[in-house]
Design an enzyme around this catalytic site. Structure first.
Site, PDB file in Angstrom:
ATOM      1  N   CYS A  79      -0.578   9.225   6.883  1.00  0.00           N
ATOM      2  CA  CYS A  79      -1.627   8.206   6.760  1.00  0.00           C
ATOM      3  C   CYS A  79      -2.227   7.838   8.131  1.00  0.00           C
ATOM      4  O   CYS A  79      -3.001   8.608   8.677  1.00  0.00           O
ATOM      5  CB  CYS A  79      -1.058   7.014   6.008  1.00  0.00           C
ATOM      6  SG  CYS A  79      -2.313   6.057   5.187  1.00  0.00           S
ATOM      7  N   HIS A 169       2.063   8.512   1.374  1.00  0.00           N
ATOM      8  CA  HIS A 169       3.323   8.093   2.011  1.00  0.00           C
ATOM      9  C   HIS A 169       4.540   8.621   1.255  1.00  0.00           C
ATOM     10  O   HIS A 169       5.086   7.898   0.414  1.00  0.00           O
ATOM     11  CB  HIS A 169       3.412   6.560   2.000  1.00  0.00           C
ATOM     12  CG  HIS A 169       2.450   5.875   2.897  1.00  0.00           C
ATOM     13  ND1 HIS A 169       2.755   5.519   4.189  1.00  0.00           N
ATOM     14  CD2 HIS A 169       1.178   5.470   2.685  1.00  0.00           C
ATOM     15  CE1 HIS A 169       1.713   4.914   4.741  1.00  0.00           C
ATOM     16  NE2 HIS A 169       0.736   4.875   3.847  1.00  0.00           N
ATOM     17  N   GLU A 171       7.435   8.712   2.324  1.00  0.00           N
ATOM     18  CA  GLU A 171       8.586   7.863   2.706  1.00  0.00           C
ATOM     19  C   GLU A 171       8.668   6.595   1.862  1.00  0.00           C
ATOM     20  O   GLU A 171       9.655   5.876   1.925  1.00  0.00           O
ATOM     21  CB  GLU A 171       8.529   7.546   4.213  1.00  0.00           C
ATOM     22  CG  GLU A 171       7.549   6.468   4.651  1.00  0.00           C
ATOM     23  CD  GLU A 171       6.072   6.891   4.620  1.00  0.00           C
ATOM     24  OE1 GLU A 171       5.766   8.016   4.171  1.00  0.00           O
ATOM     25  OE2 GLU A 171       5.242   6.064   5.028  1.00  0.00           O
TER      26      GLU A 171
HETATM   27  N1  GLN Z   1      -6.096   2.260   6.849  1.00  0.00           N
HETATM   28  C1  GLN Z   1      -5.196   2.623   7.894  1.00  0.00           C
HETATM   29  C2  GLN Z   1      -5.939   3.116   9.128  1.00  0.00           C
HETATM   30  O1  GLN Z   1      -7.100   3.300   9.079  1.00  0.00           O
HETATM   31  C3  GLN Z   1      -4.205   3.665   7.420  1.00  0.00           C
HETATM   32  C4  GLN Z   1      -3.379   3.111   6.283  1.00  0.00           C
HETATM   33  C5  GLN Z   1      -1.964   3.548   6.219  1.00  0.00           C
HETATM   34  O2  GLN Z   1      -1.399   4.124   7.169  1.00  0.00           O
HETATM   35  N2  GLN Z   1      -1.333   3.237   5.115  1.00  0.00           N
HETATM   36  O3  GLN Z   1      -5.355   3.334  10.129  1.00  0.00           O
END
Ligand code: GLN
Length: 205
Positions: A79, A169, A171
């Site tokens: 992410c 995710h 995890e």
């Molecule tokens: N929206 C976050 C970003 O732009 C990422 C979200 C996440 O890691 N769950 O960094």
């Protein structure tokens, strides 16, 4: 095998739990001296990529980690970690480690769909449960990047040599598949390192 988990912000503890279930040791990387410790792989957790990028710069971690990735250290970004690795972010002027040939879009699923759960089949990975939280998607890949999974027609997992990313995710689920896959990337590297080591023959007296 020992894995460094970037622990400046976000969901880093969850990755340590996944690794301990796989009987792999890890430590939290928080400061410059931690980069000197030996590690075989690096995990960049989810969270907020702008805060993480800022802290990486302020703590002097950005360059040494970038160097380590460019030298072949296996890295897994989830992410926000995906955004740290992207060479281009469509809706952000700033990039961070910028080592992977992907173009990503931040907060790409709109407000209502900020968080959701689904299941998709990954290439060679079987069915993967996917938890998305204000996730990015990958809008484009180039170079040697392979697409590993898609969701709603968008790329959500990819690998380029030693770099692995997921927009979701793993995890935050009970499924260890993606972490196991990352460990296989590390083992592959360790094997290659061993086979390319020059043997030293000492005379036997
Ligand atoms: N929206 C976050 C970003 O732009 C990422 C979200 C996440 O890691 N769950 O960094």
């Amino acid at each position: 095998m020992n894995i460094a988990i970037l622990a400046l912000q976000g969901a880093f503890i969850e990755h340590a739990h996944m690794l301990s279930q796989l009987s792999v040791s890890s430590f939290f990387l928080r400061k410059k001296e931690d980069v000197e410790r030996p590690f075989d792989g690096l995990i960049l957790p989810g969270g907020e990529s702008t805060s993480q990028g800022k802290l990486l710069r302020e703590l002097g971690l950005l360059e040494p980690l970038k160097q380590s990735i460019l030298e072949g250290t296996p890295v897994f970004g989830t992410c926000a970690g995906l955004l740290l690795l992207a060479k281009k972010i469509e809706n952000d002027e700033r990039t961070h480690l910028a080592t992977m040939n992907i173009c990503a879009r931040r907060n790409a699923y709109g407000r209502q769909l900020g968080s959701f759960f689904t299941e998709e089949t990954g290439k060679g990975l079987g069915k993967l449960p996917m938890t998305f939280i204000r996730a990015p998607y990958i809008s484009n890949v180039s170079g040697e990047t392979q697409i590993l999974a898609q969701c709603q027609g968008r790329i959500v997992a990819a690998r380029e040599k030693n770099q692995l990313v997921t927009a979701f995710h793993p995890e935050l689920t009970k499924d260890l598949t993606v972490h196991r896959y990352f460990l296989s990337m590390i083992r592959e590297r360790l094997r290659n390192k061993e086979s390319s080591a020059i043997p030293i023959f000492l005379p036997s007296h």
